[in-house]
Write a protein that holds these residues in place. Structure first.
Motif, PDB file in Angstrom:
ATOM      1  N   ILE A  10      -5.194  -3.859   9.423  1.00 37.87           N
ATOM      2  CA  ILE A  10      -3.803  -3.398   9.289  1.00 37.87           C
ATOM      3  C   ILE A  10      -3.543  -2.307  10.324  1.00 37.87           C
ATOM      4  CG2 ILE A  10      -2.162  -2.182   7.794  1.00 37.87           C
ATOM      5  CD1 ILE A  10      -3.394  -3.606   5.421  1.00 37.87           C
ATOM      6  N   GLU A  11      -2.440  -2.397  11.036  1.00 34.81           N
ATOM      7  CA  GLU A  11      -2.054  -1.403  12.042  1.00 34.81           C
ATOM      8  C   GLU A  11      -1.368  -0.231  11.339  1.00 34.81           C
ATOM      9  OE1 GLU A  11       0.107  -3.124  15.344  1.00 34.81           O
ATOM     10  OE2 GLU A  11      -0.996  -5.004  15.095  1.00 34.81           O
ATOM     11  N   HIS A  12      -2.159   0.704  10.835  1.00 38.78           N
ATOM     12  CA  HIS A  12      -1.640   1.839  10.060  1.00 38.78           C
ATOM     13  C   HIS A  12      -0.773   2.744  10.930  1.00 38.78           C
ATOM     14  CE1 HIS A  12      -4.005   0.798   6.577  1.00 38.78           C
ATOM     15  NE2 HIS A  12      -5.085   0.677   7.344  1.00 38.78           N
ATOM     16  N   GLY A  13       0.232   3.354  10.303  1.00 43.16           N
ATOM     17  CA  GLY A  13       1.122   4.287  10.992  1.00 43.16           C
ATOM     18  C   GLY A  13       2.274   3.626  11.709  1.00 43.16           C
ATOM     19  N   THR A  14       2.470   2.336  11.495  1.00 43.56           N
ATOM     20  CA  THR A  14       3.564   1.614  12.150  1.00 43.56           C
ATOM     21  C   THR A  14       4.354   0.807  11.124  1.00 43.56           C
ATOM     22  OG1 THR A  14       2.246  -0.374  12.544  1.00 43.56           O
ATOM     23  CG2 THR A  14       2.165   1.331  14.245  1.00 43.56           C
ATOM     24  N   THR A  15       5.551   0.392  11.515  1.00 44.17           N
ATOM     25  CA  THR A  15       6.341  -0.463  10.622  1.00 44.17           C
ATOM     26  C   THR A  15       5.700  -1.842  10.502  1.00 44.17           C
ATOM     27  OG1 THR A  15       7.762  -1.069  12.469  1.00 44.17           O
ATOM     28  CG2 THR A  15       8.518   0.719  11.056  1.00 44.17           C
ATOM     29  N   LYS A  16       5.038  -2.270  11.572  1.00 46.15           N
ATOM     30  CA  LYS A  16       4.310  -3.535  11.504  1.00 46.15           C
ATOM     31  C   LYS A  16       3.179  -3.437  10.480  1.00 46.15           C
ATOM     32  CE  LYS A  16       1.851  -6.919  14.323  1.00 46.15           C
ATOM     33  NZ  LYS A  16       1.373  -7.266  15.666  1.00 46.15           N
ATOM     34  N   GLY A  17       2.527  -2.271  10.436  1.00 41.89           N
ATOM     35  CA  GLY A  17       1.466  -2.052   9.451  1.00 41.89           C
ATOM     36  C   GLY A  17       2.010  -2.107   8.034  1.00 41.89           C
ATOM     37  N   TYR A  18       3.211  -1.576   7.838  1.00 42.39           N
ATOM     38  CA  TYR A  18       3.826  -1.640   6.501  1.00 42.39           C
ATOM     39  C   TYR A  18       4.086  -3.091   6.105  1.00 42.39           C
ATOM     40  CZ  TYR A  18       6.964  -0.884   2.607  1.00 42.39           C
ATOM     41  OH  TYR A  18       7.543  -0.906   1.360  1.00 42.39           O
ATOM     42  N   ALA A  19       4.553  -3.895   7.060  1.00 49.16           N
ATOM     43  CA  ALA A  19       4.782  -5.314   6.783  1.00 49.16           C
ATOM     44  C   ALA A  19       3.465  -6.007   6.460  1.00 49.16           C
ATOM     45  CB  ALA A  19       5.458  -5.984   7.975  1.00 49.16           C
ATOM     46  N   GLN A  20       2.407  -5.616   7.146  1.00 50.20           N
ATOM     47  CA  GLN A  20       1.085  -6.186   6.858  1.00 50.20           C
ATOM     48  C   GLN A  20       0.621  -5.795   5.455  1.00 50.20           C
ATOM     49  OE1 GLN A  20      -1.078  -4.647  10.223  1.00 50.20           O
ATOM     50  NE2 GLN A  20      -0.635  -6.459  11.480  1.00 50.20           N
ATOM     51  N   HIS A  21       0.891  -4.535   5.059  1.00 46.77           N
ATOM     52  CA  HIS A  21       0.572  -4.096   3.694  1.00 46.77           C
ATOM     53  C   HIS A  21       1.297  -4.984   2.685  1.00 46.77           C
ATOM     54  CE1 HIS A  21      -1.796  -0.359   3.760  1.00 46.77           C
ATOM     55  NE2 HIS A  21      -1.159  -0.033   4.873  1.00 46.77           N
ATOM     56  N   THR A  22       2.569  -5.219   2.923  1.00 45.63           N
ATOM     57  CA  THR A  22       3.383  -6.020   2.006  1.00 45.63           C
ATOM     58  C   THR A  22       2.867  -7.451   1.918  1.00 45.63           C
ATOM     59  OG1 THR A  22       5.297  -4.673   2.592  1.00 45.63           O
ATOM     60  CG2 THR A  22       5.736  -6.747   1.481  1.00 45.63           C
ATOM     61  N   PRO A  27      -1.391  -1.838  -1.386  1.00 47.24           N
ATOM     62  CA  PRO A  27      -0.425  -0.743  -1.463  1.00 47.24           C
ATOM     63  C   PRO A  27      -0.485   0.171  -0.238  1.00 47.24           C
ATOM     64  CG  PRO A  27      -1.856  -0.795  -3.416  1.00 47.24           C
ATOM     65  CD  PRO A  27      -2.359  -1.810  -2.473  1.00 47.24           C
ATOM     66  N   ALA A  28       0.671   0.476   0.336  1.00 45.42           N
ATOM     67  CA  ALA A  28       0.764   1.428   1.445  1.00 45.42           C
ATOM     68  C   ALA A  28       0.751   2.829   0.853  1.00 45.42           C
ATOM     69  CB  ALA A  28       2.044   1.194   2.226  1.00 45.42           C
ATOM     70  N   THR A  29       0.084   3.746   1.529  1.00 41.72           N
ATOM     71  CA  THR A  29      -0.023   5.122   1.031  1.00 41.72           C
ATOM     72  C   THR A  29       0.500   6.087   2.087  1.00 41.72           C
ATOM     73  OG1 THR A  29      -2.253   5.384   1.930  1.00 41.72           O
ATOM     74  CG2 THR A  29      -2.070   4.537  -0.336  1.00 41.72           C
ATOM     75  N   GLU A  30       0.702   7.335   1.672  1.00 38.64           N
ATOM     76  CA  GLU A  30       1.112   8.375   2.608  1.00 38.64           C
ATOM     77  C   GLU A  30      -0.003   8.640   3.610  1.00 38.64           C
ATOM     78  OE1 GLU A  30       4.016   9.866   3.059  1.00 38.64           O
ATOM     79  OE2 GLU A  30       4.987   8.916   1.366  1.00 38.64           O
ATOM     80  N   ALA A  31      -1.238   8.521   3.168  1.00 37.81           N
ATOM     81  CA  ALA A  31      -2.384   8.823   4.028  1.00 37.81           C
ATOM     82  C   ALA A  31      -2.472   7.878   5.225  1.00 37.81           C
ATOM     83  CB  ALA A  31      -3.674   8.756   3.218  1.00 37.81           C
ATOM     84  N   CYS A  32      -2.109   6.625   5.051  1.00 37.29           N
ATOM     85  CA  CYS A  32      -2.230   5.667   6.161  1.00 37.29           C
ATOM     86  C   CYS A  32      -1.083   5.794   7.157  1.00 37.29           C
ATOM     87  CB  CYS A  32      -2.345   4.242   5.645  1.00 37.29           C
ATOM     88  SG  CYS A  32      -0.807   3.508   5.092  1.00 37.29           S
ATOM     89  N   GLY A  33       0.022   6.428   6.778  1.00 34.16           N
ATOM     90  CA  GLY A  33       1.138   6.674   7.685  1.00 34.16           C
ATOM     91  C   GLY A  33       2.184   5.577   7.736  1.00 34.16           C
ATOM     92  N   CYS A  34       1.954   4.488   7.040  1.00 31.88           N
ATOM     93  CA  CYS A  34       2.910   3.381   7.084  1.00 31.88           C
ATOM     94  C   CYS A  34       4.218   3.722   6.375  1.00 31.88           C
ATOM     95  CB  CYS A  34       2.285   2.125   6.487  1.00 31.88           C
ATOM     96  SG  CYS A  34       0.955   1.456   7.503  1.00 31.88           S
TER      97      CYS A  34
END
Length: 141
Positions: A10-22, A27-34
């Motif tokens: 997962i590309e953490h800290g990016t919007t693409k990473g958030y989509a990958q989480h989904t 679950p996306a967390t504050e720590a990963c930056g997504c």
């Protein structure tokens, strides 16, 4: 091979990473930056839309209606109507047995509306008048 439930890649800290989480149902967390990346992207999009529309970011641009009937304002005929008297307030009520309207004209009067009776030149213009009158229905207390 399924990636569902797997955090690696997962590309953490990016919007693409958030989509990958989904997609992966991780679950996306504050720590990963997504989550912060998504919030920042949404804020930038809102700010850009506000600049395009000429409003302030975060401010809603709508007319608040408090339920109190407003005095009727001047109503113009629907766009493109060539008749100058179309949409004007009716001088007489055709339902009271007064002078008839010109051939093809329609008088719109909606019961319970604060909008006065108006005369329109055709059915399409009258539909505009009915919609206007329904929008100005009196609110009963």
């Amino acid at each position: 091979m399924s990636v569902i439930g797997k955090d690696e890649g997962i590309e953490h800290g990016t919007t693409k990473g958030y989509a990958q989480h989904t997609y992966r149902k991780v679950p996306a967390t504050e720590a990963c930056g997504c989550l912060k990346a998504v919030r920042d992207a949404r804020a930038a999009k809102t700010k850009q839309a506000a600049a395009k529309n000429g409003t302030k970011a975060g401010k809603r641009s709508f007319v608040q209606h408090d339920g109190i009937p407003q005095a009727p304002r001047a109503v113009r005929s629907p766009a493109g109507c060539p008749e100058p008297d179309c949409g004007q307030e009716a001088d007489t009520d055709i339902y009271a047995g007064a002078v008839p309207l010109p051939r093809g004209w329609v008088q719109v009067k909606v019961s319970g509306s604060t909008e006065p009776a108006r005369s329109y030149c055709s059915g399409s213009c009258a539909a505009f008048g009915v919609a206007l009158a329904e929008l100005r229905m009196a609110v009963s207390a």
